[in-house]
Design an enzyme around this catalytic site. Sequence first.
Site, PDB file in Angstrom:
ATOM      1  N   LYS A  83       0.856  -1.189   0.000  1.00  0.00           N
ATOM      2  CA  LYS A  83       0.000   0.000   0.000  1.00  0.00           C
ATOM      3  C   LYS A  83       0.889   1.234   0.000  1.00  0.00           C
ATOM      4  CE  LYS A  83      -4.536   0.560   2.111  1.00  0.00           C
ATOM      5  NZ  LYS A  83      -5.305   0.435   3.355  1.00  0.00           N
TER       6      LYS A  83
HETATM    7  O1  G3P Z   1      -7.923   1.131   5.128  1.00  0.00           O
HETATM    8  C1  G3P Z   1      -8.268   2.342   4.578  1.00  0.00           C
HETATM    9  C2  G3P Z   1      -9.610   2.876   4.973  1.00  0.00           C
HETATM   10  O2  G3P Z   1     -10.593   1.905   4.803  1.00  0.00           O
HETATM   11  C3  G3P Z   1      -9.659   3.543   6.314  1.00  0.00           C
HETATM   12  O3  G3P Z   1     -10.923   3.995   6.582  1.00  0.00           O
HETATM   13  O4  G3P Z   1     -12.415   4.407   8.484  1.00  0.00           O
HETATM   14  O5  G3P Z   1     -10.054   5.227   8.596  1.00  0.00           O
HETATM   15  O6  G3P Z   1     -11.690   6.316   7.054  1.00  0.00           O
HETATM   16  P1  G3P Z   1     -11.278   5.056   7.740  1.00  0.00           P
END
Ligand code: G3P
Length: 215
Positions: A83
Amino acid sequence: MQFFLDTANLDQIREVADLGLLDGVTTNPTIMSREGGDWREQAARICELVDGPVSLEVIATNHEAMIKEAKDLVSFGPNVVVKIPMIAEGLKALRELTERGIKTNVTLVFSPAQALLAAKLGATYVSPFVGRLDGLSQSGMEAVEQMRTIFDNYDFSTKILVASVRHPLHVLESGLIGADVITLPYSTIMQLVQHPLTDSGLAAFLADWEAFQKK
Ligand code: G3P
């Protein structure tokens, strides 16, 4: 549409795999830090447990260091996807990783134009953060829809991986748009299973059957 789980928690991974719904896992530094302990051991366990792609994120912000980290991350297993953040240095690293045949997931993507850049450089996945866009009163799903159009226009093989999911409607809309993958928190997967009419319907069936048996 493939379902990835957005977690580094082994119990959650096992549970969703047991449901037959686990196609892969995504992590990020925040998610890994929530589990505590030795992240290397945790990453190795996740890669061993999951029969599918596992995204592990670099911490570096310059491309040479990202490449070095990427080489380390891929040693955790053949299913590792590196990533990379959507920054200029990340794009330099992305180009090199694509040339080396390393699978990549470009993260922190908030606009269709950013997604186009990642696709041009051969990213395996691009991760639009729909929930965080919605939080700024911008439509996350509209951005995903535009990404779908752009990728189809040019036949890009980069997969759209919808991330930062907040609720089941994001899943429904991703399916309607034709997103390739959605990464879900454990709680959202469980929300998808449930419907109050299913619960009340089942309760009524069982009560009627019990009454019938007593006749
Ligand atoms: O893994 C990336 C993403 O899904 C993170 O989401 O909930 O931190 O906005 P969030």
